[in-house]
Design a protein around this motif. Structure first.
Motif, mmCIF file in Angstrom:
data_model
loop_
_atom_site.group_PDB
_atom_site.id
_atom_site.type_symbol
_atom_site.label_atom_id
_atom_site.label_comp_id
_atom_site.label_asym_id
_atom_site.label_seq_id
_atom_site.Cartn_x
_atom_site.Cartn_y
_atom_site.Cartn_z
ATOM 1 N N THR A 120 4.584 21.884 -25.441
ATOM 2 C CA THR A 120 5.653 22.166 -26.402
ATOM 3 C C THR A 120 6.693 21.249 -26.076
ATOM 4 O OG1 THR A 120 5.072 24.507 -26.427
ATOM 5 C CG2 THR A 120 6.940 23.712 -27.842
ATOM 6 N N LEU A 121 7.178 20.490 -27.259
ATOM 7 C CA LEU A 121 8.322 19.604 -27.062
ATOM 8 C C LEU A 121 9.386 20.070 -28.105
ATOM 9 C CD1 LEU A 121 8.454 16.882 -26.012
ATOM 10 C CD2 LEU A 121 7.582 15.775 -27.692
ATOM 11 N N THR A 122 10.613 20.029 -27.461
ATOM 12 C CA THR A 122 11.689 20.444 -28.269
ATOM 13 C C THR A 122 12.849 19.430 -27.605
ATOM 14 O OG1 THR A 122 12.591 22.006 -26.479
ATOM 15 C CG2 THR A 122 11.229 22.755 -28.663
ATOM 16 N N GLU A 123 13.674 18.748 -28.383
ATOM 17 C CA GLU A 123 14.703 17.868 -28.090
ATOM 18 C C GLU A 123 14.709 17.260 -26.844
ATOM 19 O OE1 GLU A 123 18.622 19.520 -28.737
ATOM 20 O OE2 GLU A 123 18.353 20.411 -30.358
ATOM 21 N N ASP A 136 12.422 12.966 -21.975
ATOM 22 C CA ASP A 136 13.446 12.044 -22.930
ATOM 23 C C ASP A 136 12.474 12.025 -23.980
ATOM 24 O OD1 ASP A 136 14.749 9.946 -24.120
ATOM 25 O OD2 ASP A 136 14.439 8.843 -22.547
ATOM 26 N N ALA A 137 12.671 13.074 -25.187
ATOM 27 C CA ALA A 137 11.915 13.127 -26.212
ATOM 28 C C ALA A 137 12.548 12.864 -27.462
ATOM 29 C CB ALA A 137 11.561 14.645 -26.288
ATOM 30 N N ALA A 138 11.325 12.335 -28.406
ATOM 31 C CA ALA A 138 11.698 11.915 -29.840
ATOM 32 C C ALA A 138 10.830 12.850 -30.497
ATOM 33 C CB ALA A 138 11.373 10.452 -30.177
ATOM 34 N N GLY A 139 11.278 13.889 -31.638
ATOM 35 C CA GLY A 139 10.463 14.547 -32.063
ATOM 36 C C GLY A 139 10.094 16.059 -31.483
ATOM 37 N N GLU A 140 9.396 16.991 -32.374
ATOM 38 C CA GLU A 140 9.315 18.167 -31.719
ATOM 39 C C GLU A 140 7.740 18.589 -32.232
ATOM 40 O OE1 GLU A 140 11.751 21.326 -33.124
ATOM 41 O OE2 GLU A 140 13.169 20.569 -31.805
ATOM 42 N N GLY A 141 7.181 19.463 -31.527
ATOM 43 C CA GLY A 141 5.900 19.963 -31.814
ATOM 44 C C GLY A 141 5.345 20.729 -30.895
ATOM 45 N N ALA A 142 4.070 21.391 -30.920
ATOM 46 C CA ALA A 142 3.287 21.989 -30.128
ATOM 47 C C ALA A 142 1.790 21.516 -30.064
ATOM 48 C CB ALA A 142 3.505 23.510 -30.440
ATOM 49 N N VAL A 183 5.940 8.329 -17.322
ATOM 50 C CA VAL A 183 4.811 8.404 -17.990
ATOM 51 C C VAL A 183 5.165 8.575 -19.467
ATOM 52 C CG1 VAL A 183 4.372 10.839 -17.327
ATOM 53 C CG2 VAL A 183 2.578 9.646 -18.440
ATOM 54 N N ASP A 184 4.607 8.132 -20.445
ATOM 55 C CA ASP A 184 4.693 8.197 -21.914
ATOM 56 C C ASP A 184 3.664 8.978 -22.353
ATOM 57 O OD1 ASP A 184 7.355 6.931 -22.475
ATOM 58 O OD2 ASP A 184 6.142 4.992 -21.880
ATOM 59 N N LEU A 185 4.011 9.967 -23.127
ATOM 60 C CA LEU A 185 3.030 11.004 -23.841
ATOM 61 C C LEU A 185 3.236 10.491 -25.296
ATOM 62 C CD1 LEU A 185 3.169 14.229 -21.800
ATOM 63 C CD2 LEU A 185 1.680 12.236 -21.491
ATOM 64 N N GLU A 186 2.255 10.259 -26.235
ATOM 65 C CA GLU A 186 2.466 10.051 -27.562
ATOM 66 C C GLU A 186 1.592 10.821 -28.474
ATOM 67 O OE1 GLU A 186 2.730 5.767 -28.536
ATOM 68 O OE2 GLU A 186 3.069 6.253 -30.805
ATOM 69 N N PHE A 187 1.979 11.770 -29.128
ATOM 70 C CA PHE A 187 0.987 12.867 -29.576
ATOM 71 C C PHE A 187 0.718 12.402 -30.950
ATOM 72 C CE2 PHE A 187 3.164 15.357 -26.191
ATOM 73 C CZ PHE A 187 1.835 15.858 -25.743
#
Lengths: 364, 364
Positions: free
Chosen positions: A36-39, A60-66, A86-90
């Motif tokens: 889960t990604l928040t702020e 260090d996130a851009a966007g939100e989601g699960a 590492v960069d994670l791009e969903f």
């Protein structure tokens, strides 16, 4: 939805989750971790239905989601990443994981298959994380490993005004750790030993906040939240059986005692409970064993006291080793008799107490 | 008969013997070690019928004699001893082992049950121990682990005037290590891989003296003597199949290549030989894999040469990893084609050569 995170933190969080989430299951949803990604925060969570675990990472996130991902595969990939971050791009069907020259695309799992987890937002009680860790890990060894009365496969945690106590027992031996630290809660609960093992690994510094409800105990400590199912059943009234009168008492360095018993027990007979004999007399402890290959003997000077001049007893060597190992410095062992339990306590750390029963011998 | 010896040396000798002598056997004699005392030397020996091992210790001895003791029990006791030195006092039925405050009596075993061992007194050949170790351990991985043609479970050692070469193969891949060092012997032998593992552990510095005879190879190196049963059978003529013409060649740092292939292979399909695809083009090696969970890709800059502009092949990732791991520094991989073996060699250490076959793909 993109997030940049330290490889090491992500790897540590996944290592914790991999100990909870099964690598295979007849219910594939259990093998997934929820991401889960928040702020500014990435949270990872998973469950084995007995224990729910959530790990939180600053990111260090851009966007939100699960999303959901196969936990063990993700863990293996992250541990092998070449760079420090590492960069994670969903995307819609896959997550792209990039680190240095390495690039991987993992297919997203069906998040609806993952059992929904919820962690409390409010915690009524708290203990220093290091204290809770010491409580649980000191007595963990005494719980039963195998099928036995269910409550003996758990650790009892007694939280009351003015003290907290953890108790482990397999019915043959018992250990407790008692502290005047107060959690703010008033309850006796039994925690599954395997869940206690995981909690012990995660507790480090800071505060462990505690909440009870819905048949579970929830703990929040820095970086993690955990729910564990409480065990049902009645823990025996152990206070009743702790002996109060002792015939002989001895004090010796815990480490030297563990080493000596360990050495002598190498010659003990595994088919006869790894019996070692202890003789305390004239300020000396003499440990002996006899087995199929021969015998062994070692004598340690001890500080001896008590009404009787000497005592001679037999023990399962494993029970002595387990009971003394949690202690540093000097250990006091108090012998109530050859057929009644002996009591092990730290000389400095008096909160710890273990009770072990001597073996019945032909002489009894 | 009494002997005083350093605990550490005795423990090291017993640890070596415990890897040879079984802890249980339908023939109890095999579980014993022979202990022989002469003037200033204690020797311990044992066998598993495929491999005989003798360890020699300098010792402070009074008397001479030969006894047998259970190897693994003796090893456990000696590893646990509290002091830096130990006294062994041999009686008629037991040996008393004393170290610091610890005292044990081990019953002597029936020495007549131990298979008699003999080690040669003369050795016709010799190699530096470090060279023999490097020869054997570099190619060991390529031998077959499981049931397969018997010779593939062995390591071939070619000893001739002007060179020595070790060769391992499982029929699908092959590795050799070639050195101009001369042993003084002229023979091709096949050594059991498990015996090679033990020998590799014992070879350190100094000279490894070698003797052949009675279907066995005997090695004497500082502190140890060993006999290993030679394997029978004909090793295939591998020289015939080593390719000589290459379409593309690449040079890359061995460690970076191992790490990159290891990472990418995490996403490969275990049910399809852990296939990874290599594309060498324009001075770059691109490694890709696709599996049940997604895919991965990593690109490494390489020094590329050869007549063709590019080549694309598939491999079992394990084969690449195993073939490159024995090398430090830069590795050269020469590709002869998509269906013919590729050759792996060290850029600096050119004595090492591995040959691995690409996977057949649908495109072939």
């Amino acid at each position: 939805m993109k997030v940049h995170v330290a490889t090491k933190s992500l790897a540590a969080a996944l290592a914790s989750l991999e100990r909870v989430v099964p690598s295979r299951s007849s219910n594939p949803g259990l093998t997934f971790v929820h991401v889960t990604l928040t702020e500014d925060r990435l949270t990872l969570s998973g469950t084995n239905m007995e224990l729910d675990l959530e790990a939180q990472l600053t990111a260090d996130a851009a966007g939100e989601g699960a999303w959901a991902l196969p936990g063990h595969v993700l863990g293996q990939v992250v541990r092998a990443l070449p760079a420090d971050s590492v960069d994670l791009e969903f995307g819609d069907t896959e997550v792209r994981i990039s680190s240095g020259s390495f690039d991987t695309k993992l297919q997203l799992a069906d998040a609806s298959q993952v059992p929904p987890l919820s962690f409390p937002n409010e915690y009524e009680g708290a203990l220093p994380a290091a204290v809770l860790a010491r409580l649980l890990t000191s007595v963990r060894y005494a719980a039963a490993a195998n099928d036995y009365q269910a409550v003996f496969r758990g650790i009892r945690l007694e939280m009351h005004d003015g003290h907290t106590r953890a108790v482990g027992s397999d019915g043959f031996r018992l250990a407790y750790y008692h502290t005047p630290e107060t959690s703010g809660l008033d309850a006796d609960v039994i925690l599954p030993a395997r869940a206690v093992d995981e909690l012990g690994r995660l507790l480090d510094s800071g505060e462990a906040r505690i909440s009870l409800g819905n048949g579970q105990m929830s703990i929040a400590c820095p970086g993690y939240r955990m729910n564990m199912k409480l065990m049902e059943g009645t823990f025996p009234d152990y206070n009743r059986v702790i002996p109060r009168d002792f015939r002989v008492e001895m004090v010796a360095p815990a480490q030297a005692l563990v080493e000596a018993v360990g050495r002598v027990s190498l010659l003990s007979d595994a088919s006869a409970n790894n019996r070692v004999d202890l003789l305390i007399e004239e300020g000396n402890l003499t440990i002996t064993a006899e087995g199929a290959y021969g015998g062994a003997q070692e004598t340690l000077p001890v500080r001896q006291s008590g009404p009787d001049e000497q005592i001679s007893l037999a023990y399962n060597a494993r029970y002595i080793l387990d009971a003394v190992k949690p202690l540093d410095g000097d250990v006091a062992i108090r012998f109530s008799g050859t057929q009644t339990p002996s009591v092990v306590q730290g000389e400095a750390e008096t909160g710890y107490m273990a009770m072990i029963g001597p073996l019945r011998t032909v002489a009894d």
